[in-house]
Write a protein that holds these residues in place. Structure first.
Motif, PDB file in Angstrom:
ATOM      1  N   ARG A   1       1.022  -1.088  -0.199  1.00 34.38           N
ATOM      2  CA  ARG A   1      -0.103   0.091   0.209  1.00 34.38           C
ATOM      3  C   ARG A   1       0.933   1.248  -0.005  1.00 34.38           C
ATOM      4  NH1 ARG A   1      -0.296  -2.415   4.948  1.00 34.38           N
ATOM      5  NH2 ARG A   1       0.088  -1.185   6.652  1.00 34.38           N
ATOM      6  N   PRO A   2       0.473   2.547  -0.192  1.00 33.03           N
ATOM      7  CA  PRO A   2       1.203   3.651  -0.363  1.00 33.03           C
ATOM      8  C   PRO A   2       2.248   3.493   0.735  1.00 33.03           C
ATOM      9  CG  PRO A   2      -0.814   4.041  -0.865  1.00 33.03           C
ATOM     10  CD  PRO A   2      -1.241   2.748  -0.550  1.00 33.03           C
ATOM     11  N   GLY A   3       3.674   3.535   0.409  1.00 35.85           N
ATOM     12  CA  GLY A   3       4.785   3.873   1.408  1.00 35.85           C
ATOM     13  C   GLY A   3       5.380   2.920   2.106  1.00 35.85           C
ATOM     14  N   ILE A   4       4.496   1.343   1.609  1.00 37.35           N
ATOM     15  CA  ILE A   4       4.951   0.341   2.827  1.00 37.35           C
ATOM     16  C   ILE A   4       4.728  -1.101   1.824  1.00 37.35           C
ATOM     17  CG2 ILE A   4       2.693   0.190   3.705  1.00 37.35           C
ATOM     18  CD1 ILE A   4       4.073  -0.817   6.231  1.00 37.35           C
ATOM     19  N   SER A   5       5.587  -1.624   2.115  1.00 43.18           N
ATOM     20  CA  SER A   5       5.721  -3.174   1.714  1.00 43.18           C
ATOM     21  C   SER A   5       5.670  -4.011   2.661  1.00 43.18           C
ATOM     22  CB  SER A   5       6.479  -3.641   0.619  1.00 43.18           C
ATOM     23  OG  SER A   5       6.288  -2.725  -0.735  1.00 43.18           O
ATOM     24  N   GLU A   6       4.685  -5.129   2.723  1.00 44.10           N
ATOM     25  CA  GLU A   6       4.816  -6.334   3.712  1.00 44.10           C
ATOM     26  C   GLU A   6       5.388  -7.615   3.154  1.00 44.10           C
ATOM     27  OE1 GLU A   6       1.380  -6.843   5.892  1.00 44.10           O
ATOM     28  OE2 GLU A   6       0.927  -4.702   6.367  1.00 44.10           O
ATOM     29  N   ILE A   7       6.572  -8.007   3.535  1.00 43.97           N
ATOM     30  CA  ILE A   7       7.375  -8.867   2.546  1.00 43.97           C
ATOM     31  C   ILE A   7       7.712 -10.183   3.457  1.00 43.97           C
ATOM     32  CG2 ILE A   7       8.429  -7.337   1.175  1.00 43.97           C
ATOM     33  CD1 ILE A   7      10.988  -7.459   2.900  1.00 43.97           C
ATOM     34  N   LEU A   8       8.065 -11.292   2.715  1.00 38.60           N
ATOM     35  CA  LEU A   8       8.777 -12.466   3.576  1.00 38.60           C
ATOM     36  C   LEU A   8      10.066 -12.658   3.119  1.00 38.60           C
ATOM     37  CD1 LEU A   8       5.786 -15.099   2.837  1.00 38.60           C
ATOM     38  CD2 LEU A   8       6.237 -13.562   4.792  1.00 38.60           C
ATOM     39  N   VAL A   9      10.843 -12.883   4.260  1.00 41.26           N
ATOM     40  CA  VAL A   9      12.214 -12.994   4.027  1.00 41.26           C
ATOM     41  C   VAL A   9      12.597 -14.276   4.230  1.00 41.26           C
ATOM     42  CG1 VAL A   9      12.528 -10.584   3.925  1.00 41.26           C
ATOM     43  CG2 VAL A   9      12.884 -11.835   6.204  1.00 41.26           C
ATOM     44  N   GLU A  10      13.776 -14.793   3.929  1.00 40.80           N
ATOM     45  CA  GLU A  10      14.616 -15.999   4.115  1.00 40.80           C
ATOM     46  C   GLU A  10      15.717 -15.417   5.220  1.00 40.80           C
ATOM     47  OE1 GLU A  10      17.003 -19.918   2.804  1.00 40.80           O
ATOM     48  OE2 GLU A  10      16.325 -18.700   1.297  1.00 40.80           O
ATOM     49  N   LEU A  11      15.636 -15.967   6.497  1.00 41.49           N
ATOM     50  CA  LEU A  11      16.535 -15.374   7.421  1.00 41.49           C
ATOM     51  C   LEU A  11      16.975 -16.596   8.409  1.00 41.49           C
ATOM     52  CD1 LEU A  11      17.840 -13.176   9.141  1.00 41.49           C
ATOM     53  CD2 LEU A  11      15.743 -12.957  10.402  1.00 41.49           C
ATOM     54  N   GLU A  12      18.242 -16.803   8.426  1.00 44.13           N
ATOM     55  CA  GLU A  12      18.741 -17.857   9.103  1.00 44.13           C
ATOM     56  C   GLU A  12      18.215 -19.358   8.843  1.00 44.13           C
ATOM     57  OE1 GLU A  12      18.750 -16.259  12.894  1.00 44.13           O
ATOM     58  OE2 GLU A  12      20.619 -15.008  12.606  1.00 44.13           O
ATOM     59  N   GLY A  13      17.801 -19.493   7.434  1.00 44.02           N
ATOM     60  CA  GLY A  13      17.356 -20.740   7.396  1.00 44.02           C
ATOM     61  C   GLY A  13      15.690 -20.798   7.422  1.00 44.02           C
ATOM     62  N   GLU A  14      14.957 -19.620   7.866  1.00 45.35           N
ATOM     63  CA  GLU A  14      13.451 -19.736   7.999  1.00 45.35           C
ATOM     64  C   GLU A  14      13.007 -18.648   7.293  1.00 45.35           C
ATOM     65  OE1 GLU A  14      12.623 -19.085  12.176  1.00 45.35           O
ATOM     66  OE2 GLU A  14      13.604 -21.237  12.669  1.00 45.35           O
ATOM     67  N   ILE A  15      11.610 -18.674   6.893  1.00 45.28           N
ATOM     68  CA  ILE A  15      10.852 -17.628   6.266  1.00 45.28           C
ATOM     69  C   ILE A  15       9.974 -16.837   7.322  1.00 45.28           C
ATOM     70  CG2 ILE A  15       8.930 -17.210   4.630  1.00 45.28           C
ATOM     71  CD1 ILE A  15      11.454 -18.432   3.391  1.00 45.28           C
ATOM     72  N   GLN A  16      10.410 -15.679   7.312  1.00 37.02           N
ATOM     73  CA  GLN A  16       9.941 -14.768   8.362  1.00 37.02           C
ATOM     74  C   GLN A  16       9.352 -13.562   7.727  1.00 37.02           C
ATOM     75  OE1 GLN A  16      12.642 -14.201  11.753  1.00 37.02           O
ATOM     76  NE2 GLN A  16      13.559 -16.231  11.263  1.00 37.02           N
ATOM     77  N   ARG A  17       8.462 -12.689   8.506  1.00 35.08           N
ATOM     78  CA  ARG A  17       7.952 -11.596   8.121  1.00 35.08           C
ATOM     79  C   ARG A  17       8.813 -10.459   8.351  1.00 35.08           C
ATOM     80  NH1 ARG A  17       3.514 -10.504  11.553  1.00 35.08           N
ATOM     81  NH2 ARG A  17       2.947  -8.769  10.037  1.00 35.08           N
TER      82      ARG A  17
END
Length: 362
Positions: free
Chosen positions: A16-32
């Motif tokens: 939405r304007p100004g922001i993205s909610e994403i998933l990332v791979e962090l230390e072997g896990e998928i996190q928000r």
């Protein structure tokens, strides 16, 4: 003081304007994670990002997600030339804004001429969730004729983009304008402090009614003065200094297990009983006799009913308005069915103001 990790973006969950909610791979896990695109630039799948993981690591409720500090695919970002007011000053995330008070602003002249609120009503809350009931009932009882501006303070989240609620209320026409003041940023208009923020709501946003409250994420400690909601009392003082009409939303609950929040919350008792040095109208919903008796006794014992005017209104239409406009809002994880009195109290100020503004209208 800060926990930093590198991750890779795996999915863009929503934007939405100004922001993205994403998933990332962090230390072997998928996190928000959350990316403020207006601060760290656009984000796409595969981008390497640097995250602030502190709140999630500490299991705090601050969004339940990591925050992007830098997108390594965006190593060169530029700003436009207009404006020089920095928010989150002297931090690595300081943001340049064009404030309405600045000579470069197209609103500079009108702000120079505006020194008073001229009796404009200002509804003042302590929690971000109070915004929805107040805005919904103003729209319903005002029949869409009242122009409502939201003044977001810097008592909690600083980027307005974080609030899904504000985005929804604007999309549905329940809010016509937003102003961010202090270190909060991202509103339709930026202001340096709460005083010029209030004046901007009147003179620039041309609001009939202002709703002033912090963004998502009040900070509290369980101590008498150690919570950011004390600002309610300070905003009451500011509104009176500027010649407005402050209408305070009391925090009321019979669903919160904590004794200090039963009936009238200790937050309200402190902000209105101790911090506010000038008078406001405290709007209460009409409750069941036993609950009403407790609330009125708490107002008396805290000195609120002697310092302020108390107005009791029928607030049941507030719940109808939330349902009519399909606004889903929670407070501390509880919805309308679980914490009915909270939402009635949050909307009572809107009922009071709308009835006052429309009583002489044809």
């Amino acid at each position: 003081m800060i926990r930093v990790r590198k991750a890779v973006v795996t999915e863009i969950a929503s934007t939405r304007p100004g922001i993205s909610e994403i998933l990332v791979e962090l230390e072997g896990e998928i996190q928000r994670a959350v990316s403020y695109d207006a601060v760290t630039g656009p984000v796409k799948v595969g981008d390497p990002v640097i995250l602030n993981t502190t709140a999630v690591y500490k299991r705090l409720g601050t969004g339940g997600a990591h925050f992007v500090m830098a997108n390594l695919s965006n190593t060169r970002l530029d700003v436009d030339q207009a404006g020089h007011i920095m928010k989150m000053r002297y931090s690595p995330c300081q943001v340049k804004t064009l404030a309405v008070e600045e000579p470069e602003s197209p609103h500079y002249e009108v702000m120079q001429r505006t020194h008073r609120l001229d009796g404009a009503p200002v509804i003042i809350g302590t929690l971000h969730s109070m915004l929805a009931p107040a805005a919904a009932i103003l729209r319903k009882l005002g029949q869409g004729r009242l122009r409502v501006a939201y003044l977001m303070t810097d008592g909690a989240a600083l980027p307005l983009a974080l609030s899904k609620l504000v985005f929804e209320l604007k999309e549905k026409g329940l809010l016509q304008a937003t102003v961010t003041c202090g270190h909060a940023f991202g509103g339709d208009y930026e202001a340096i402090n709460v005083y010029t923020g209030l004046l901007a709501c009147k003179a620039v946003a041309r609001a009939d009614v202002v709703i002033a409250a912090m963004g998502p994420g009040i900070v509290g400690s369980g101590s008498r003065y150690g919570f950011t909601g004390v600002e309610q009392g300070e905003i009451i003082n500011a509104v009176n200094i500027l010649g407005g009409r402050p209408v305070a939303i009391p925090r009321v609950s019979f669903a919160d297990a904590r004794e200090r929040h039963k009936g009238i919350s200790h937050h309200t008792r402190t902000a209105l009983g101790s911090i506010a040095l000038s008078k406001a109208t405290v709007a209460l919903p009409r409750l069941e006799p036993e609950k009403m008796e407790l609330v009125l006794r708490q107002l008396e014992e805290s000195g609120i009913s002697r310092k302020h005017d108390v107005a009791v209104v029928g607030a049941e239409p507030v719940l109808d308005a939330l349902e009519e406009y399909r606004v889903k809002v929670t407070t501390m994880g509880r919805g309308v069915q679980q914490d009915r009195e909270f939402f009635l109290a949050a909307g009572a100020a809107g009922v009071y103001v709308a009835q006052d503004l429309t009583k002489n209208c044809p």
